[in-house]
Each structure stands twice: as C-alpha cells, then as structure tokens.
Design an enzyme around this catalytic site. Structure first.
Site, PDB file in Angstrom:
ATOM      1  N   HIS A   1       0.848  -1.197   0.000  1.00 27.20           N
ATOM      2  CA  HIS A   1       0.000   0.000   0.000  1.00 27.20           C
ATOM      3  C   HIS A   1       0.881   1.243   0.000  1.00 27.20           C
ATOM      4  CE1 HIS A   1       0.982  -0.462   4.224  1.00 27.20           C
ATOM      5  NE2 HIS A   1       0.357   0.632   4.573  1.00 27.20           N
TER       6      HIS A   1
ATOM      7  N   HIS B   1       6.650  -5.029  12.010  1.00 25.59           N
ATOM      8  CA  HIS B   1       5.979  -3.731  11.916  1.00 25.59           C
ATOM      9  C   HIS B   1       5.751  -3.138  13.313  1.00 25.59           C
ATOM     10  CE1 HIS B   1       2.919  -0.723  10.516  1.00 25.59           C
ATOM     11  NE2 HIS B   1       3.652  -0.768   9.433  1.00 25.59           N
TER      12      HIS B   1
ATOM     13  N   ASP C   1       6.048   4.310   4.752  1.00 19.26           N
ATOM     14  CA  ASP C   1       6.952   3.340   5.360  1.00 19.26           C
ATOM     15  C   ASP C   1       6.972   2.011   4.604  1.00 19.26           C
ATOM     16  OD1 ASP C   1       4.278   3.242   6.342  1.00 19.26           O
ATOM     17  OD2 ASP C   1       4.878   1.958   8.003  1.00 19.26           O
TER      18      ASP C   1
ATOM     19  N   HIS D   1      -7.146  -1.739   5.878  1.00 18.21           N
ATOM     20  CA  HIS D   1      -6.337  -0.661   6.443  1.00 18.21           C
ATOM     21  C   HIS D   1      -6.987   0.679   6.089  1.00 18.21           C
ATOM     22  CE1 HIS D   1      -2.853   0.800   8.453  1.00 18.21           C
ATOM     23  NE2 HIS D   1      -2.217   1.247   7.396  1.00 18.21           N
TER      24      HIS D   1
END
EC number: 3.1.26.11
Lengths: 303, 303
Positions: free
Chosen positions: B62, B270, B66, B142
């Site tokens: 996505h 993560h 980051d 998300h």
C-alpha cells in the site's frame, strides 16, 4: 554566534561503503537548516543523535534523487512525531507537486504547515533572511536546473568595551546606541566618541554550498571570499572527461576554485561510488588548496 | 527448492532504534522478490551484503510511505549501476504516476524496462505465476487500499526412487513420465506401476504476508493453513483501542490469527516506535501461538 555544518551524507548518486547520499545540517545561531536530503537522511540523524524536530527549513539544490529522496520520509516522520511548527522548503518548483501527490495518495494531512518557496536557476537571488543570516542562490551548471546556496551572516553590532564603559560611568541605557556605532552627546554636553568605547565585531562569515556542477567558472563571482566553501568533488582529475560529460567537478578543479575565489577553507564531498578510500581525492584538492578537508559523515565543521 | 525470507525492515511508520521501515526479501528458488520497500531499503541491502541487481520484482502492499519511500531510490540505483534486466512492480495504481513524475523531473530515462502491474484491493486475485510459484493478493483492511501477498509453491513432480529404478533396469527416458505420476507400459507389455517407483513430493509451501490491517477476520480464508504467516503486530494488546483506531493489529491478535488459520509458523513485525525492546510483543503472541518469532532485521527465515 554558532555557525557550523554537520555532514549527514557524502556520497554521490548511490549509497555505498557506508556513505549516504547528500545531506548537511547547518546550525546558524541555533536555527537549524537542512541542505539537501538524500534517502536515509532521517536515519543518519538518528545515528548521529540529531533531532529532526529542530529543523526549521530545508534547501534543496536540484531534483536528482540523491539530493531529495529522503525528504518525503522526513516530512512524514515529523508529522507522525507530532510536529506543529511550520516548515519551510526552498526547492525547484516541481518538488511541491511531487510531495503533494505522495501525501494525497497516502491520505495524509500534515499537522504542520509547509511554506514552499520555489527557487529558480535563472539568476542568483536572495531567498531567505532573518536577523542573523541571508541566504542567496548560486546558479550552478548541472544537467537539470540546480542552485547552490550561500549563507551569509549579517554584519553584527559593535562589541562594547565593558571595563572602560564602567570605569567612565557611562549609563547602561546608552549601550544599545553605542553597539550600533553612534557617537553620543550626554545631557550636560559630554561627548562620547564611539571609537573609544567599542571595537568592531568579527567580520560576517559566509558558507557556500556548491553541489553538482560543471566547473565552468560561471558561478565564481557568487562565492568569492567565502569563509568556507563546500564544493562537490565527484571524481579524481584522471576522470575529467567523465566529470565534463556528467556535469560534475574533479577534486583538482574544486581545489582550484577554492584558490581562485579566495575561500578560507574548502570542504569536498559528493564522492563517486568508485572510490572506496577518499585520501586520493583529498590529496588532489589539497595539492592546489592546502586548507581542504573531506566532508566526512557525522563530522561537524565550524565555519 | 529454496524458499526463505530475509527481513530488511521491521519498524512501523518511522525508523527508530536502528529499526528500518518495512521491507523483506523473498528467495523462491533463486528468484528474488522484494516485498515492500521502506526508506533505506537499499542501504539495508548493502548492510547485509545483498545485491539489488538480483531482484526480479517488487510487491508493494500500500502507499503509506513506510512501505514504499525506498523504491524510487532503489530503482535509480539499479539504473545507475547499469541494470538492463526488466523489473516488475506489483503495486496500487497511483505508484506508477508517483515514480514517473520523479523520473521525469530528474530527466531520467531508465536503462531497463519497468513492467508495472496494478493491484486492486477489491477481491483476492492471482497476480503472478512462474514455474515454481503463484502469487495472490490478500485483501486487508487498512486506512487506504492495502493488499497482502500469498506466495504459494506449485505442486512439484513426484520424487523418483532411483535405486529401485536402477535395480529394475527402467530406461532413463521413462523417468520424466514417472515424475509426472503416470503408470507405464513398456514395449513388450511390461507394466510399470508409478507407485512402485516414485514417492510423493513435499507438500507445496505457502508464505503469507499481512502488513497493516485491522484484525477483523475478513481475510482469514486467504491465509488458511499457510506454512509461514508474516503478520504485523504493531502494538501490545494493552493498546487495542489504538490498534483499532489506526487499523492495526496487536501481538495478541496476530497470535490468535495464526492459531485460527492453522499456520505452521508466525513471524511478527511492523513494530511501533514506542517499543525499544521487542520481547513483550513476542511473549504476547507466543502465549497464544507458540511457534512465533520476531521478524529481526538481517535474519533469514526458512519457510
């Protein structure tokens, strides 16, 4: 006044041998300015214990990636870390579009304001001024529009000779006028000659940043008599043809430029990935201009 | 067949504590795939002695920075280092525009071709296939369109029982047919029962990559019975509210998911920048699902 530069990246084009693409952090009397921002600049700042939150502005020389790919990440991190202080970006106009597009697609609305001031590579221009400092562009000759930056201290007020002022009972309220260089007449007619009670301040210092340019002499008038010159020195002079072809400078040329313009000191950087050891570059430049140093990452150089 | 993943970045959102934003390198029978590419990924590869030139494709989950801010620098470096081998990018559609804009303003025409394959977050889809592997998207939940990726080995040919084949003088030219599972009749009528001369190959392995998602169970069918599950575990469960608000997963939830789907192994990563030490995250996940490991940078995990 503090005036010093810390090297965050010294590599050209690609990261290699633990050298990062170009970035420098300038401290001008505790105002913190980032100059260029290659990928990994924020990681370098962590590595050297420097706080991104303290940066007031960034100056981007041109839109080759090794000079700006780290900016979007730095801006994002400052947002995520809660920055609210506005941030100034001095850069070629398209960078605004590049940044805005990336924020749009990540659905990011920054918590702080960005004041984007476009630079042009047409003619030198004053782009910033505060109480301590003036910043002007230097028009470089690279493959795409590129400017260097000249940071010049403002002429400072005269220094007071405190002991003499006290010995002669000069009232405190006259000190600011004396600092400004004025002669005074006190009530009652006593004349105070400024020259008796002050001395000249240090000469204003000047830092010139010249990254990515053909050494064609076109910009020498902009950098004359600077206190410290940072100049790219991508190649050794044995690769002069390659330097000319790619619009870069050799270490020998950087040394000659520093000599020609009467720089106080030369800092060389933007080293090609072909050089594992940098000593030959230093030797070549300092053979022409003795007061040369390598721009080494993590090192701070007083201007 | 080699099937292993090397962690290049394990941090969420911002680099911190020597942890880099997300990136992983998957080796599938010496085809090398990059999964996500946070800022500094190319520097991490240098650090771990990995060659960018060997990467065949990248899969971007996505467009939060980051997960992709390091891609433009990696693509530039491969260009400058002379890559000519085409490169595939599987990513949300806007990334094409973002990359093209940056190449345009830097006046860069890549020496190699980029084959950009847009992904969508509407429904799981097969996006890649070669002789060894199928890659499908996993639809995550998300804040912006996000897909995970499921890498599944293809069913392999049966293994030959070489000693018995030799002892019974079965001619070499029949081996390929036996590997494919066929029973044979030799000239002269002799019947060769496949089951006597071959054994089943290892079950195909499967690696599922789930980065940045609310743990809402919506995607569990896509990751059932995987050999190894990488799942984000940004927070400890004491920050469940924050995980829900930001559409992230807690370590406890990651453990529960691995258990629910019958994963062989769980790798968590993560990690939020608030966690200086990762042991509490590991303890929380492995309390629910014992076979859990931390995704540690530089480590390679066999799938």
């Amino acid at each position: 006044m503090k005036f010093e530069v810390t090297i965050l990246g010294s590599s050209s084009a690609t990261p290699v041998f633990n050298r990062n693409p170009t970035a420098q952090l300038l401290n001008c009397n505790e105002k913190i300015y980032l100059i260029d921002c290659g990928e990994g600049t924020q990681q370098q700042m962590i590595r050297f214990g420097l706080k991104a939150s303290k940066i007031d502005a960034v100056f981007i020389s041109h839109l080759h990636g090794d000079h700006y790919f780290g900016l979007i990440g730095l801006l994002s991190t400052m947002h995520l870390n809660g920055r609210i202080k506005p941030f100034q970006i001095f850069a070629p106009p398209p960078l605004k579009e590049i940044l805005e597009m990336q924020f749009r697609y990540s659905d990011t609305i920054l918590r702080y304001e960005i004041d984007f001031i476009p630079t042009t590579a047409d003619a030198p221009a004053k782009i910033f001024e505060n109480q301590d400092m003036v910043v002007e562009t230097i028009i470089l000759n690279h493959r795409i529009p590129t400017t260097g930056f000249k940071f010049t201290e403002k002429k400072r007020q005269r220094k007071l000779r405190s002991e003499k002022l006290e010995a002669d009972n000069i009232p405190l309220e006259y000190y600011p006028l004396l600092k400004r260089g004025l002669d005074l007449e006190l009530p009652g007619g006593r004349i105070i000659a400024n020259a008796d009670y002050t001395i000249d301040s240090d000469a204003p210092k000047c830092y010139c940043y010249c990254s990515d340019t053909l050494a064609d002499g076109s910009y020498l008038d902009s950098i004359r008599n600077c206190t410290m010159l940072y100049h790219e020195a991508t190649f050794l002079d044995e690769l002069l043809d390659r330097a000319n072809m790619t619009h870069h400078t050799t270490a020998l040329q950087a040394g000659s430029i520093a000599k020609d313009v009467g720089a106080g000191k030369l800092l060389i950087g933007h080293f090609s990935s072909r050089y594992k050891t940098l000593l030959p570059l230093l030797e070549e430049a300092s053979g022409v201009f003795a007061n040369t140093e390598l721009a080494l990452e993590g090192n701070t150089y007083s201007i």
